[in-house]
Scaffold this motif. Sequence first.
Motif, PDB file in Angstrom:
ATOM      1  N   THR A  83       2.874  12.038  -0.533  1.00 30.55           N
ATOM      2  CA  THR A  83       3.633  10.786  -0.466  1.00 30.55           C
ATOM      3  C   THR A  83       2.913   9.837   0.474  1.00 30.55           C
ATOM      4  N   VAL A  84       2.485   8.708  -0.058  1.00 32.27           N
ATOM      5  CA  VAL A  84       1.765   7.697   0.722  1.00 32.27           C
ATOM      6  C   VAL A  84       2.628   6.436   0.768  1.00 32.27           C
ATOM      7  N   MET A  85       2.940   5.968   1.982  1.00 29.05           N
ATOM      8  CA  MET A  85       3.824   4.806   2.128  1.00 29.05           C
ATOM      9  C   MET A  85       3.094   3.638   2.773  1.00 29.05           C
ATOM     10  N   ASN A  86       3.085   2.521   2.075  1.00 29.51           N
ATOM     11  CA  ASN A  86       2.588   1.266   2.622  1.00 29.51           C
ATOM     12  C   ASN A  86       3.785   0.415   3.060  1.00 29.51           C
ATOM     13  N   THR A  87       3.633  -0.264   4.167  1.00 28.86           N
ATOM     14  CA  THR A  87       4.735  -1.073   4.708  1.00 28.86           C
ATOM     15  C   THR A  87       4.346  -2.542   4.733  1.00 28.86           C
ATOM     16  N   TYR A  88       5.317  -3.383   4.391  1.00 27.86           N
ATOM     17  CA  TYR A  88       5.114  -4.830   4.351  1.00 27.86           C
ATOM     18  C   TYR A  88       6.275  -5.491   5.099  1.00 27.86           C
TER      19      TYR A  88
END
Length: 517
Positions: A115-120
Amino acid sequence: MDVLQHDLFYWQLVNHLVTQRGYRVIEMNPNLNEIWLEEEVPQSPKILRVVRKDVNWSNRLKEDMNNTLVKFNGLRRQLSFRKVTAENIYVSTYSPVDSWEHLINDPLTIAQDKTVMNTYLIEADDENKARELERLKIDLHTSQDKVMSNDFYALEEMEGRIKTLRNEVLQKAEERLQAEQAIFKFGKPFFTYLLLISVAVMFVLLELNGGSMRILTLVEYGAKYNPLIEAGEYWRLFTAMFLHIGFLHFFMNSLALFYLGSAVERIFGSWRFLFIYIIAGLSGSIASFAFNDQVAAGASGAIFGCFGALLHFGINHRKLFFRTMGMSVIVILIINLSLGFLVPMIDNGAHIGGLVGGFLASFVVQLPKRRFKIKQLLFFVLVAALGYGLFLFGMINDQKSGAPIVHLQLSQELLEENEYEKAYSLLLTVKERQLDIAELYFLLGYTEVHLNKYEEAEKNFKRTVEMRPEFHEAHYNLALIYVHFEQEDKALQAVQQALVYSPTEEHYVQLREKLER
């Protein structure tokens, strides 16, 4: 005003993702300021969380990001994704007052990078919006609002626009939910209930006529019994589906049929379900005939065919399958197949045959609103060819598991019913296989006594005690034959041998005392 403008932007973003990009709504909180979305692209699954939340401090942002990552990973497992990219989007009027940029520069990972999470973090500033939307590869200029800036909207117009966008999202989510629910409500479980009544009636009928555990009763009412099938009673491959051996067998299969049959009939429709059920049941019976010589009965093959039908549904609606019943179906199927390999009494051939038969039969009928007539015809030919080929193999396979014990059991029940001629014929058939089994020769001798074939009986009882000297019943019956031949010395010797292995048997003691006098 800035807050309301950013609220409008939040709903523009969510509306764009749901109505134009086709994202599915997974979850919404009661206040509708946090929405979880799924992009249904099999090759590169993606999950989004869009939250309208003003983040004031970086430590609160970090804590929320960590909690969100854990939930993303849970959703990955729930949706059966091997690996997933997650996008965590904050729509905040202002950025945190302290240093926070380092938190979103690099993606967060969990579960060995599955699980790879990018945050904006999207602020009210138009330049920031453009930069973050570029990172997200989202172009709101193509949406129905045409522009990102909401400066020209009056207060009432913004409130009305927010309401419209929100309602469109809710309506789209409801339409998708209803469409998915409709898949599970195509048919009503009419035939499932009818089949349950049928097996219940047959179980009661068996119990009233000798008992469902009695092999002779099962055979009389249509159980799968290989010698009679080989003799031309092919209908037993069908009737065996409606009989059960014992209450536990009947209860467990009825319970499974109620749940699995109802699910399959609701998805496929009644007539498709009936076709799948019958083909799976016949496939299970044919597989049992081909590999197992035991008397067999039960709806297990047809029930495993329902598993096969659900797997076919999973192929056509993979995401919906795993969101609803997928893992439960697969786990229960694996457990049942494993038990079949571990427990000798379970006819796993029937289970596997039914599973394959139901799976292939599903390709013949197809799901509702799907028609591939050429493929359907080809699969029908395949099902028929496999079934017929397996049946022919069963006709020539002399190494079936369970032989010949079942024939000895049936012979013994025939003897209990004083059906000596039938029992004798069956026992001679077993003897033709040149099998050295002590019980076979004992039952032959016992039957021959009642048919007045005393010389043949003597030979078979002698053969019995040669193979198993401790078989005291054979010694005693041999003594009775010697009494009939008026060979009292041999009779006394035989009964004394019987008493060696069973010294307290009253009949043996009485015969010895009589001979000694």
